[in-house]
Design an enzyme around this catalytic site. Structure first.
Site, mmCIF file in Angstrom:
data_model
loop_
_atom_site.group_PDB
_atom_site.id
_atom_site.type_symbol
_atom_site.label_atom_id
_atom_site.label_comp_id
_atom_site.label_asym_id
_atom_site.label_seq_id
_atom_site.Cartn_x
_atom_site.Cartn_y
_atom_site.Cartn_z
ATOM 1 N N TRP A 30 19.139 -61.931 21.604
ATOM 2 C CA TRP A 30 19.660 -61.035 22.626
ATOM 3 C C TRP A 30 19.068 -61.339 24.003
ATOM 4 C CZ3 TRP A 30 17.806 -59.348 17.892
ATOM 5 C CH2 TRP A 30 16.442 -59.064 17.825
ATOM 6 N N ARG A 31 18.175 -62.318 24.077
ATOM 7 C CA ARG A 31 17.635 -62.708 25.375
ATOM 8 C C ARG A 31 18.333 -63.933 25.948
ATOM 9 N NH1 ARG A 31 11.194 -61.713 24.010
ATOM 10 N NH2 ARG A 31 11.247 -59.446 24.334
ATOM 11 N N GLU A 43 19.745 -53.198 21.582
ATOM 12 C CA GLU A 43 18.865 -52.023 21.679
ATOM 13 C C GLU A 43 19.190 -50.979 20.614
ATOM 14 O OE1 GLU A 43 16.193 -51.633 23.328
ATOM 15 O OE2 GLU A 43 16.348 -53.495 24.456
ATOM 16 N N TYR A 123 15.367 -43.770 26.506
ATOM 17 C CA TYR A 123 14.844 -45.124 26.302
ATOM 18 C C TYR A 123 15.960 -46.171 26.401
ATOM 19 C CZ TYR A 123 13.556 -49.376 23.993
ATOM 20 O OH TYR A 123 13.397 -50.706 23.713
ATOM 21 N N ASP A 141 9.358 -46.655 24.950
ATOM 22 C CA ASP A 141 9.401 -46.454 23.500
ATOM 23 C C ASP A 141 7.974 -46.381 22.967
ATOM 24 O OD1 ASP A 141 8.500 -49.052 23.690
ATOM 25 O OD2 ASP A 141 9.988 -49.895 22.321
ATOM 26 N N CYS A 200 -6.927 -57.766 21.659
ATOM 27 C CA CYS A 200 -7.372 -57.418 23.008
ATOM 28 C C CYS A 200 -7.799 -58.631 23.827
ATOM 29 C CB CYS A 200 -8.521 -56.413 22.924
ATOM 30 S SG CYS A 200 -8.016 -54.808 22.238
ATOM 31 N N CYS A 203 -4.967 -60.266 25.645
ATOM 32 C CA CYS A 203 -4.118 -59.353 26.415
ATOM 33 C C CYS A 203 -4.290 -59.561 27.920
ATOM 34 C CB CYS A 203 -4.460 -57.902 26.049
ATOM 35 S SG CYS A 203 -3.428 -56.689 26.920
ATOM 36 N N THR A 294 13.388 -41.594 6.709
ATOM 37 C CA THR A 294 12.326 -41.063 7.559
ATOM 38 C C THR A 294 11.835 -39.709 7.056
ATOM 39 O OG1 THR A 294 13.305 -42.187 9.464
ATOM 40 C CG2 THR A 294 11.696 -40.467 9.923
#
Length: 358
Positions: A30-31, A43, A123, A141, A200, A203, A294
């Site tokens: 989708w990119r 999405e 969103y 999100d 981390c 990042c 869910t």
């Protein structure tokens, strides 16, 4: 953290994230471009669905329905078959409703316009309008909440943070590459700032992060799932098996097998069938399955039932909630597998049917 410091950290995000995104973004179907239809479909698919699970479904969906006009004109059975395996079929229903509107009126270009369409929340509206139309519209999100709560050291409840962070991010959007900025935040949360054991040291926000661990965001207490016992009867004859379209519930509009909403052992199944009016039949050994939604959990037991009588004319005894026998239709097992939208809650029964129905 005071408001001024939070705003300064938010304003620093584009310059830190965009170079990192250019080097580290995943190659996702989708990119390939920012066509609003392609972005929108992706999405919706990615709600409640992992990226790896969505990729092949996305390619197949776009191959069959390459334009919003094609989606608007698609029949519900065909749509649900294409959606099979993604779950949460209400997303497909709303996508279909919205496509009919967009096919007539055109694509909205801002978040406010997208929010007016069925199935579009804050969103998704922010994601599509920023990625497809370069609007400064945050898409907050769970991934973005996780990144920002850690960067800001914010221990407030997650539901509150979504609204707060959308307000914080909007002024921080750069003049250019707004869609990439939206995706960079998503990408960081999906690949580096993970729910547990975040990476981390890799990042790009390490220097401004107040947390540098997985203590935040505060975990939500999930309500206990409602559990139901179900007995499935897989009626078949020498060449075909019976399916039916669900009239209501979480999987409304998809296909299923005959279902009684109660637990039954083999003797109880035989007794039930006799009470319904069936005379000549054979019940084979069952298979069990637990299917988790869910907020729901189905404990299912399926019994293959061979008969050459007219099952569709049977009548259940009073007090038992079950599929109307008149809703059953017979088709070869291969056709059921290939043509009908059979969600995973029922699809596991096919392997059992194939052992008996040739």
């Amino acid at each position: 953290m005071d408001e001024k410091t939070a705003r300064e950290k938010a304003e620093a995000l584009p310059s830190l994230l965009l170079p990192w995104y250019d080097k580290n973004k995943r190659d996702l179907p989708w990119r390939e471009n920012t066509d609003p239809y392609r972005v929108w479909v992706s999405e919706i698919m990615l709600q409640q669905t992992r990226v790896e699970a969505a990729k092949e479904h996305y390619r197949r969906f776009l191959q069959k329905l390459p334009t919003v006009q094609a989606l608007a004109e698609c029949g519900e059975d065909e749509l649900f078959k294409l959606w099979e395996g993604l779950g949460y079929y209400s997303r497909a229903k709303n996508l279909h409703k919205a496509a009919k509107i967009v096919a007539k009126e055109g694509f909205p270009t801002d978040a406010e316009g997208w929010r007016k369409l069925p199935g579009i929340g804050d969103y998704t509206a922010g994601a599509v309008s920023s990625i497809a139309f370069e609007r400064p519209s945050p898409a907050v999100d769970g991934n973005v909440v996780r990144v920002l709560s850690r960067v800001l050291g914010d221990g407030r409840e997650q539901d509150l943070l979504r609204t707060e962070y959308a307000k914080l991010l909007a002024p921080a959007y750069p003049e250019k590459r707004r869609g990439d900025f939206t995706q960079s935040l998503m990408e960081l949360g999906a690949t580096v700032c993970l729910p547990s054991s975040p990476k981390c040291l890799a990042c790009p926000l390490l220097g401004i992060c107040e947390t540098k661990n997985d203590a935040l965001p505060v975990k939500k207490i999930k309500p206990e799932r409602r559990k139901s016992d179900m007995t499935l009867l897989l009626f078949y004859d020498k060449t075909q098996a019976a399916v039916c379209k669900r009239r209501e519930g979480v999987l409304q509009g998809t296909y299923a097998f005959f279902t009684a909403e109660r637990a039954m052992d083999e003797e109880q199944v035989k007794s039930f069938l006799r009470e319904c009016g069936l005379k000549e039949f054979t019940v084979s050994a069952p298979k069990t399955h637990r299917h988790v939604f869910t907020h729901l959990e189905w404990n299912m037991t399926a019994y293959p039932v061979f008969t050459e009588e007219n099952v569709c004319a049977l009548q259940p005894p009073e007090g038992i909630v079950c599929t109307p026998f008149s809703d059953l239709l017979f088709a070869p097992v291969g056709e059921i597998e290939g043509k009908y939208s059979l969600p995973s809650a029922y699809r596991w029964c096919l392997s059992l049917l194939k052992k008996h129905c040739r």
